[in-house]
Design an enzyme around this catalytic site. Sequence first.
Site, short mmCIF file in Angstrom:
data_model
loop_
_atom_site.label_atom_id
_atom_site.label_comp_id
_atom_site.label_asym_id
_atom_site.label_seq_id
_atom_site.Cartn_x
_atom_site.Cartn_y
_atom_site.Cartn_z
N TYR A 14 0.77 -1.20 -0.03
CA TYR A 14 0.04 0.03 0.14
C TYR A 14 0.94 1.28 -0.16
CZ TYR A 14 -3.77 -3.17 1.16
OH TYR A 14 -4.58 -4.32 1.17
N TYR A 141 -12.30 -7.91 6.59
CA TYR A 141 -11.38 -8.00 5.85
C TYR A 141 -10.78 -9.58 5.68
CZ TYR A 141 -6.72 -7.80 3.93
OH TYR A 141 -5.64 -7.98 3.16
N ASP A 242 -13.28 -17.26 8.96
CA ASP A 242 -11.81 -16.78 8.63
C ASP A 242 -10.85 -16.46 9.92
OD1 ASP A 242 -9.47 -15.43 7.99
OD2 ASP A 242 -10.50 -14.25 6.49
N LYS A 271 -1.42 -16.80 8.53
CA LYS A 271 -0.65 -15.94 9.26
C LYS A 271 0.23 -16.72 10.20
CE LYS A 271 -2.38 -11.62 8.47
NZ LYS A 271 -3.73 -11.02 7.98
C1 LIG Z 1 -4.09 -11.17 6.74
C2 LIG Z 1 -5.75 -11.80 6.50
C3 LIG Z 1 -6.30 -12.17 5.25
C4 LIG Z 1 -5.21 -12.34 4.00
O1 LIG Z 1 -3.75 -13.12 4.44
P1 LIG Z 1 -2.70 -12.84 3.50
O2 LIG Z 1 -1.76 -13.90 3.78
O3 LIG Z 1 -2.37 -11.48 3.56
O4 LIG Z 1 -3.04 -13.04 2.01
C5 LIG Z 1 -7.30 -12.97 5.29
N1 LIG Z 1 -8.13 -12.71 6.28
C6 LIG Z 1 -7.83 -12.15 7.51
C7 LIG Z 1 -8.87 -12.35 8.49
C8 LIG Z 1 -6.59 -11.76 7.69
O5 LIG Z 1 -6.27 -11.07 8.83
#
Ligand SMILES: *Cc1c(COP(=O)(O)O)cnc(C)c1O
Length: 419
Positions: A14, A141, A242, A271
């Site tokens: 970004y 997100y 997620d 992550k």
């Molecule tokens: C960071 C994140 C993503 C995307 O993961 P990347 O490894 O950056 O592609 C998806 N969902 C959530 C909740 C996140 O925090």
Amino acid sequence: MDLVFDQQHVWHPYTSTLNPLPCYPVESASGVLLKLEDGRELVDGMSSWWAAIHGYNHPQLNNAAKAQIDQMSHVMFGGITHQPAVELCRKLVEMTPEPLQQVFLADSGSVAVEVALKMALQYWHARGEQRPKFLTLRHGYHGDTFAAMSVTDPDNSMHGLYKGFLPEHIFAKSPTTRFGEDWQEDDIRDFAAQLDTHHQEVAAVILEPIVQGAGGMRIYHPTYLQRVRELCDEYGVLLIADEIATGFGRTGKLFACEHAGISPDILCVGKALTGGYMTLSATLTTKHVADTVCSGAAGCFMHGPTFMGNPLACAVANASLTLLQTGEWQQQVESIEKQLAETLPEIGKLKTVKDVRWLGAIGVVELHEPVDLAEIQQRFVDQGVWIRPFGTLVYIMPPFIINQQELSRLTSAILITLG
Ligand SMILES: *Cc1c(COP(=O)(O)O)cnc(C)c1O
């Protein structure tokens, strides 16, 4: 390090090429410290975006990577399998809620989300139903690839930029009852209404359980999540959790879904999966969803990245999960939470501060006005901490191994900088 070349040629997340902000050259990292090229050491408040939960340069993670590199760094996953992947999938099946039995390994969080959405679409296709929509929450997100973006908050991710190309999905109001407050039944009303109106075209609900991360750092009531699960069951819609940010202990439970005692039909992790060493993610689902997907016209799940199940990443992930299995993280996250509860209210009294909130090893300070990123970043670095705010949010999610003094350095730096 050639910082001029960096500014002129290297695109950071970004950032503008017209007005590139300065980057800080990191030479090495160890424990909770990032060491700058000029010798200064910064206490890391970000865990490199939720990932480095055990700290940097961890001996067990290092050893796992070194041992695996002498076996093989990578081998294709089509028609071939290997111990690091099998062991990792076994651990993931054991650690996650019981119904989740099938593991798909992917490259990054965004891809894990793409995979989850594709699973849901193939599931309904196999059942002979047209269900092209997803229902999700405002302030969510889910990543930066197109399908992930399409279920991310329309304002934060500027859907307008990609209008006409980005699929349009359904957004319900995000929860407003906070974690720890009295549950307000009204809070689920908009979500319930959206599901009632659209359920026949909705393949799945996708959301971040308990903590909405990059879309606003909002921490919400577990009953909201329980109601979502009940409504998904009632209307026969799949639920995708997620947990890419919240998974592996960050919220005080191994997975945030545990706060509500629910299990999703599809779960995304990423992550912290490798303890922040390299990119790897996984999408888990139930035997029912997996078998239904594979009973469809395609006869299989239509996805297979080149670097799927990368042995090096799997080996480090195994070492990271082994560290989690000792259970030590629980005590560590509890201490972090306790200290945040003692220090953040003080910060909340500052005139510039609108709200403070925390859960597990996550601390959030929300300001009335957006920060000047370059300026505040410099002031944090001058105070020996690495905290990277966005917009009106100054937040920390340090490695679990952080000690009391180091955490105090983070919170004192916030207090001084915002005061
Ligand atoms: C960071 C994140 C993503 C995307 O993961 P990347 O490894 O950056 O592609 C998806 N969902 C959530 C909740 C996140 O925090």
